[in-house]
Design an enzyme around this catalytic site. Structure first.
Site, PDB file in Angstrom:
ATOM      1  N   ARG A 155       5.090 -12.663   9.951  1.00  0.00           N
ATOM      2  CA  ARG A 155       5.630 -11.393   9.684  1.00  0.00           C
ATOM      3  C   ARG A 155       6.999 -11.336  10.034  1.00  0.00           C
ATOM      4  O   ARG A 155       7.478 -11.911  11.239  1.00  0.00           O
ATOM      5  CB  ARG A 155       4.976 -10.118   9.650  1.00  0.00           C
ATOM      6  CG  ARG A 155       4.570 -10.021  11.175  1.00  0.00           C
ATOM      7  CD  ARG A 155       4.061  -8.564  11.300  1.00  0.00           C
ATOM      8  NE  ARG A 155       3.180  -8.216  10.282  1.00  0.00           N
ATOM      9  CZ  ARG A 155       2.953  -7.030   9.444  1.00  0.00           C
ATOM     10  NH1 ARG A 155       3.724  -6.290   9.842  1.00  0.00           N
ATOM     11  NH2 ARG A 155       2.059  -6.964   8.816  1.00  0.00           N
ATOM     12  N   GLU A 214       0.704  -1.209  -0.027  1.00  0.00           N
ATOM     13  CA  GLU A 214      -0.015   0.117  -0.248  1.00  0.00           C
ATOM     14  C   GLU A 214       1.099   1.309  -0.048  1.00  0.00           C
ATOM     15  O   GLU A 214       1.973   1.322   0.895  1.00  0.00           O
ATOM     16  CB  GLU A 214      -0.906   0.083   1.299  1.00  0.00           C
ATOM     17  CG  GLU A 214      -1.694   1.352   1.241  1.00  0.00           C
ATOM     18  CD  GLU A 214      -2.618   1.256   2.466  1.00  0.00           C
ATOM     19  OE1 GLU A 214      -2.561   0.359   3.363  1.00  0.00           O
ATOM     20  OE2 GLU A 214      -3.559   2.171   2.574  1.00  0.00           O
ATOM     21  N   LYS A 220       4.231   0.828   9.558  1.00  0.00           N
ATOM     22  CA  LYS A 220       4.072   2.068   8.731  1.00  0.00           C
ATOM     23  C   LYS A 220       3.356   3.289   9.420  1.00  0.00           C
ATOM     24  O   LYS A 220       4.082   4.295   9.472  1.00  0.00           O
ATOM     25  CB  LYS A 220       3.574   1.883   7.392  1.00  0.00           C
ATOM     26  CG  LYS A 220       4.525   1.355   6.562  1.00  0.00           C
ATOM     27  CD  LYS A 220       3.893   1.162   4.834  1.00  0.00           C
ATOM     28  CE  LYS A 220       2.895   0.167   4.621  1.00  0.00           C
ATOM     29  NZ  LYS A 220       2.460   0.001   3.497  1.00  0.00           N
TER      30      LYS A 220
HETATM   31  P1  ATP Z   1       2.424  -2.185   7.984  1.00  0.00           P
HETATM   32  O1  ATP Z   1       1.997  -3.240   9.118  1.00  0.00           O
HETATM   33  O2  ATP Z   1       3.883  -1.926   8.248  1.00  0.00           O
HETATM   34  O3  ATP Z   1       1.527  -1.185   7.762  1.00  0.00           O
HETATM   35  P2  ATP Z   1       1.280  -3.576   5.887  1.00  0.00           P
HETATM   36  O4  ATP Z   1       1.202  -5.154   5.749  1.00  0.00           O
HETATM   37  O5  ATP Z   1       0.139  -2.514   6.039  1.00  0.00           O
HETATM   38  O6  ATP Z   1       2.541  -3.248   6.892  1.00  0.00           O
HETATM   39  P3  ATP Z   1       1.703  -3.488   2.928  1.00  0.00           P
HETATM   40  O7  ATP Z   1       2.242  -2.302   2.154  1.00  0.00           O
HETATM   41  O8  ATP Z   1       0.327  -3.623   3.004  1.00  0.00           O
HETATM   42  O9  ATP Z   1       2.059  -2.961   4.685  1.00  0.00           O
HETATM   43  O10 ATP Z   1       2.415  -4.657   2.860  1.00  0.00           O
HETATM   44  C1  ATP Z   1       2.804  -5.046   1.591  1.00  0.00           C
HETATM   45  C2  ATP Z   1       3.121  -6.612   1.844  1.00  0.00           C
HETATM   46  O11 ATP Z   1       4.345  -6.594   2.646  1.00  0.00           O
HETATM   47  C3  ATP Z   1       2.166  -7.492   2.230  1.00  0.00           C
HETATM   48  O12 ATP Z   1       2.049  -8.717   1.516  1.00  0.00           O
HETATM   49  C4  ATP Z   1       2.463  -7.602   3.727  1.00  0.00           C
HETATM   50  O13 ATP Z   1       2.051  -8.790   4.271  1.00  0.00           O
HETATM   51  C5  ATP Z   1       4.145  -7.725   3.526  1.00  0.00           C
HETATM   52  N1  ATP Z   1       4.680  -7.434   4.688  1.00  0.00           N
HETATM   53  C6  ATP Z   1       4.280  -6.085   5.645  1.00  0.00           C
HETATM   54  N2  ATP Z   1       5.055  -6.120   6.803  1.00  0.00           N
HETATM   55  C7  ATP Z   1       5.778  -7.284   6.723  1.00  0.00           C
HETATM   56  C8  ATP Z   1       6.631  -7.696   7.651  1.00  0.00           C
HETATM   57  N3  ATP Z   1       6.900  -7.217   8.774  1.00  0.00           N
HETATM   58  N4  ATP Z   1       7.159  -9.043   7.313  1.00  0.00           N
HETATM   59  C9  ATP Z   1       6.767  -9.908   6.053  1.00  0.00           C
HETATM   60  N5  ATP Z   1       5.891  -9.077   5.384  1.00  0.00           N
HETATM   61  C10 ATP Z   1       5.547  -7.830   5.672  1.00  0.00           C
HETATM   62 MG    MG Z   2      -1.591  -3.317   4.266  1.00  0.00          MG
END
Ligand code: ATP
Ligand code: MG
Length: 566
Positions: A262, A35, A272
């Site tokens: 994760r 995102e 984020k």
């Molecule tokens: P955040 O919790 O940091 O806001 P998010 O999951 O909302 O992270 P996205 O931009 O939606 O952030 O993530 C893109 C991809 O990266 C998704 O498939 C998510 O599952 C993966 N991802 C995000 N954070 C991690 C992490 N700490 N370890 C592994 N994969 C991750």
């Molecule tokens: Mg997300």
């Protein structure tokens, strides 16, 4: 990309291999779906390496897809930064760059399809009422009074939602599933909400209704023909909804969602929202501050793409939630740089030494290897004159013990790559502070110690007349505790480490470092690995960031903490 070793297998690779073997799929298509509401962090790197790595290894494809359904938090700066970071990590999406917003028309048509099948309805409950009707983990929810609207009425209202006739928050489109489901995600989840006046970075003001993640994601996957949709564990409870959406519209295919744990990294935060807070409240200098766990921060700190890929490989992929020690990440970069970084000399806390028997004005060029174990990296010339800088920490008047390997008054050390010098006199200021040393050198000691010569050790140095003055930034962990966001009573910012950045402004570097470029790392002998920062100081001095120390100081800290001595 050249792989140094075969990637480690994991449960996802095993599923994929089984699916290929059984003929369930005849190719592999994955996607990385960020995102654009912040910069990528090291956790994303895990997902990037997994998705792009699998595509590479099974001759498949991996799409880069922006999951851009929330116009309020997203922007084009993040879209640009994310692409730069994925590319820098060494991955290529070819012509497969997509936006979920590319599918807004099709998603709208799928929503209409759900309504026509009696599987979705427009609901007028307020957000508070919705929460109330939703029930809890132990109590079933209650059905909305709008749940049994006719298909015609729902179609009419949904079209008018799209036409901008209703206020934000006044109506939503909901899936019609099961208000008594033990899985709260299936209790008639919201599919569309109204966001009038929002300007989307891709679609502008074309839309005033926006689809929710749980509706958008499975359909985007299906539209792109994804075979395996890999996501983190918190989406496990959403999988029934992922499948429900695909089962209830005429989707072109039904990708398989697989969840993995994760990455959590100690002494930092990864969400984020929290990283945004660090930037916005000025706790760090920006998303690419070298203390941040972002890809941009790690790059500026001097991490290499190979070291981050190696890290992702070493930590592996599983379903078990865990938290990884910072020492593992640091050992990956240390291993990489130990092999690849040219050696240089840099004096971080300079103390002047005047070599009194060195002829005035005389300069010698000493040849030094760029890497002690790798002759192919060649040599460089280091100028030496009558005055040199050594590090303050490399001199004491009287040796504290027999193990002292550096300079003392009346003692001898070798200047690395150069001559043996002896300290003859110490010059002090009115406060009894040492401000200069007077020394003599032995012209017969270049290259080797004459027989029987007792030299305490070897220290690094830089010729004063040729030194490149620079600022050096030494970084420590950003937080003082391993899990800064685990404490519910305190905001994570209360655990920020006040000493996470130490700035040394008077450093003296050997002149060859004038050729350093951002992205190249050097070992400053005895001090660690350093890289040139893209910015200079306000006085135009070059700035070098310490990527990592030479030895693993983390392992010791973490060991102590494990043993409860921390
Ligand atoms: P955040 O919790 O940091 O806001 P998010 O999951 O909302 O992270 P996205 O931009 O939606 O952030 O993530 C893109 C991809 O990266 C998704 O498939 C998510 O599952 C993966 N991802 C995000 N954070 C991690 C992490 N700490 N370890 C592994 N994969 C991750
Ligand atoms: Mg997300």
């Amino acid at each position: 990309m050249s792989e140094e070793h075969k990637p480690r297998s994991n449960f996802i690779r095993q599923i994929i291999e089984a699916d290929l073997a059984s003929g369930k799929v005849d190719h592999v298509a994955t996607r990385f779906p960020p995102e654009p509401n912040g910069y990528l962090h090291i956790g994303h790197a895990k997902s990037i390496c997994l998705n792009f790595g699998i595509a590479e290894d099974y001759n498949g494809t991996c799409n880069l897809r922006f999951d851009d359904t929330n116009p309020h938090k997203e922007n084009i700066e993040y879209v640009r930064a994310i692409q730069e970071d994925v590319r820098w990590l060494g991955y290529d999406w070819g012509d497969r760059l997509f936006y979920a917003s590319d599918y807004f028309d099709r998603l709208y048509e799928y929503a209409i399809e759900l309504i026509e099948r009696g599987k979705a309805y427009v609901c007028d409950l307020t957000p508070e009422q919705m929460r109330e009707y939703r029930g809890t983990l132990t109590e079933p929810g209650r059905e909305s009074p709008y749940r049994n609207r006719s298909v015609e009425e729902n179609l009419d209202l949904f079209r008018r939602m799209k036409a901008g006739e209703f206020e934000d928050g006044s109506r939503v489109l909901r899936a019609r599933i099961d208000m008594a489901s033990p899985n709260l995600n299936l209790r008639d989840p919201v599919l569309y909400r109204i966001r009038r006046g929002a300007v989307h970075h891709q679609t502008g003001e074309e839309w005033c209704i926006y689809p929710m993640y749980d509706f958008t994601h499975p359909l985007s996957d299906a539209i792109e023909g994804i075979t395996h949709s890999l996501c983190t564990l918190e989406f496990e409870d959403h999988r029934p909804l992922y499948d429900w959406v695909l089962d209830n519209v005429s989707a072109p295919c039904h990708p398989q969602q697989i969840e993995f744990a994760r990455l959590n990294l100690q002494y930092t935060v990864m969400s984020k929202r929290k990283l945004t807070q660090l930037v916005e409240e000025g706790h760090v200098a920006g998303w690419d501050d070298p203390r941040m766990p972002t890809i941009a921060g790690l790059r500026r700190r001097g991490f290499t793409p190979a070291s981050i890929r190696d890290f992702c490989d070493r930590i592996g992929v599983s379903k078990a939630d865990n938290s990884v020690e910072m020492g593992i990440l640091e050992s990956c970069i240390r291993d990489d740089l130990n092999r690849s970084a040219p050696r240089r000399m840099a004096v971080l806390h300079p103390l002047k030494v005047v070599i009194e028997n060195w002829p005035e004005g005389h300069v010698e060029e000493l040849e030094a290897p760029n890497h002690p174990q790798d002759p192919e990296m060649g040599t460089r010339l280091i100028p030496m004159g009558r005055e040199v800088w050594i590090d303050r920490n490399d001199f004491v008047e009287v040796a504290p013990n027999k193990k002292w390997k550096r300079l003392v008054l009346g003692g001898e050390v070798r200047l690395r790559n150069g001559y043996v010098i002896r300290c003859d006199r110490v010059i002090k200021d009115d406060n009894d502070e040492i401000i200069e040393l007077r020394a003599s050198y032995d012209p017969d000691t270049l290259g080797a110690n004459p027989e029987g010569r007792k030299v305490r050790g070897v220290i690094h140095w830089v010729s004063a007349a040729h030194a490149l003055r620079a600022e050096v930034r030494l970084y420590d962990r950003l937080f003082t505790v391993p899990h800064p966001d685990a404490d519910r009573e305190h905001d994570f910012t209360e655990f920020l480490n006040p000493d996470s950045l130490r700035t040394l402004t008077e450093c003296m570097l050997e002149p060859a470092l004038a050729e350093a470029r951002p992205g190249e790392c050097y070992q400053f002998e005895r001090e660690g690995y350093f890289t040139l920062d893209p910015d200079t100081t306000e006085h135009g001095l070059p700035v070098f960031n310490r990527t990592v120390t030479l030895r693993d100081s983390w392992a010791k800290i973490e060991q102590k903490e494990r043993e409860g001595k921390g």
